[in-house]
Design an enzyme around this catalytic site. Structure first.
Site: not given
Ligand code: NDP
Ligand code: 13P
Length: 335
Positions: A106, A134, A138, A189, A252-253, A277, A279
């Site tokens: 996102k 949505g 996680a 959002k 929520s981050r 992260v 975002e």
């Molecule tokens: N977490 C959630 O509940 C939700 C997240 N999202 C979206 O999903 C996406 C990922 O979020 P999330 O999983 O929470 O993030 P995290 O912070 O949990 O993890 C991010 C991951 O991406 C890796 N990473 C960082 N930089 C790079 C790069 N240049 N190339 C490849 N991998 C990289 C990180 O590795 P390292 O550990 O080395 O930094 C880490 O493993 C975001 O856009 C978020 O908005 C959407 C819905 C729900």
């Molecule tokens: O997009 C998300 C839930 O739907 C995750 O939100 P946060 O990045 O704020 O944790």
């Protein structure tokens, strides 16, 4: 059953690997860090991203992009939004031209102001893209807590395929043709959630939070509609639904980062404390620029930008919002 590669082993990529393996698919989870792959193989856990969760043995892990993306029915992009373009460039020559890709990240790219699927289509000409978005933290999805999301694509077939692959008894997937609306809702959002967190950090209450959610979705909707999205989409799961969860949830981050800022931390200090992260910090400037491009007033998003990047005191930001000129609630109304 399908062969699926998830790119990005953060909390969301890892939770979706658990979900998709549970749905019977063959899943490869790619991390850009070899040591993370080795740790997940050794411990069946991704302790820093999803503490306490045992990962199913069926998940395959890889840090080698070439082998990870080879012969996959579907790629899932789950890297942080700022890594989407560079990751897409790395796989460009490794995948078929008409590769099906679902983005679950996102964010809006600063500079181009592209959504995630627009970046993918820009780099991977010919790829078929969808976005899955949505209210879906996680930490809850991995515990099979009932969750509803939307799969959007310009291709009806890919929307249906995404629904088919991801949906199960605890994870309900709707489909939508409004890809732009779904991606704008999911990205913006996060900026409003930073404001909601700041409100918590300042010690404000439920009234303030409800106001931020209500006026926040108004801003997001105004912008999305000006860009060509459907108003209904922003009243849906990837609009108000995701905004509610992100502004309220302990998971929520973005809300948490906002909380630290409300307590006096800088944006960088807040991101360092959250560790995962945030975002909204990356999408805030892009949202402001989109508002300027489309001539849309985005007062909350504007104040978030000033706090994040112009050292404005959070309390001053609130005072300015409260002291804006007197207005009607509806954008267009007459007596
Ligand atoms: N977490 C959630 O509940 C939700 C997240 N999202 C979206 O999903 C996406 C990922 O979020 P999330 O999983 O929470 O993030 P995290 O912070 O949990 O993890 C991010 C991951 O991406 C890796 N990473 C960082 N930089 C790079 C790069 N240049 N190339 C490849 N991998 C990289 C990180 O590795 P390292 O550990 O080395 O930094 C880490 O493993 C975001 O856009 C978020 O908005 C959407 C819905 C729900
Ligand atoms: O997009 C998300 C839930 O739907 C995750 O939100 P946060 O990045 O704020 O944790």
């Amino acid at each position: 059953m399908a062969r699926i590669c998830i790119l990005g082993a953060g909390s969301w990529g890892t939770a979706l690997a658990v979900l998709l393996v549970g749905n019977g698919h063959t899943v490869t989870l790619w991390s850009h860090r070899e040591e993370e792959v080795l740790a997940m193989q050794r411990t069946s856990a991704n302790e820093s991203k999803l503490p306490g969760v045992v990962l199913p043995r069926e998940i395959r892990y890889s840090s080698q992009l070439k082998e990870a993306v080879k012969n996959q029915d579907l790629l899932v992009f789950a890297v942080p939004s700022k890594a989407t373009r560079e990751t897409a460039k790395k796989i460009k020559d490794l995948i078929p031209e008409d590769q099906k890709i679902v983005s679950v990240s996102k964010g809006i790219e600063e500079g181009t102001l592209y959504s995630q699927t627009q970046i993918l289509e820009d780099v991977l000409k010919g790829a078929l893209t969808a976005a899955l978005s949505g209210p879906s933290h996680a930490e809850e999805v991995v515990r099979r807590i009932p969750t509803l999301v939307v799969a959007a694509s310009k291709s009806h077939d890919l929307a249906l395929l995404t629904q088919e692959l991801f949906m199960n008894a605890n994870f309900r997937v709707y489909i939508s043709p409004d890809l732009l609306g779904v991606e704008i809702g999911g990205s913006l959002k996060n900026v409003i959630a930073l404001a909601a967190g700041m409100s918590d950090g300042l010690g404000y209450g439920d009234n303030t939070k409800a106001a931020l959610i209500t006026r926040g979705i108004k801003e997001i909707t105004r912008l999305a509609v000006a860009m060509g999205a459907k108003e209904d989409t922003l009243a849906g799961l990837s609009g108000i639904g995701d905004l509610i969860v992100t502004c309220q949830s302990m998971h929520s981050r973005n809300r948490m980062a906002g909380y630290y800022i409300g307590q006096g931390d800088s944006a960088q200090e807040a991101m360092d404390k959250v560790k995962m992260v945030v975002e909204g910090v990356y999408s805030a400037r892009a949202a402001r620029a989109l508002g300027q491009r489309y001539g849309v007033d985005l007062p909350i998003i504007e104040q978030v930008n000033r706090v994040l990047f112009e050292q404005m005191d959070v309390r001053k930001a609130v005072l300015e919002l409260m002291g804006r000129e007197k207005k009607a609630e509806l954008d267009h109304c007459s007596w």
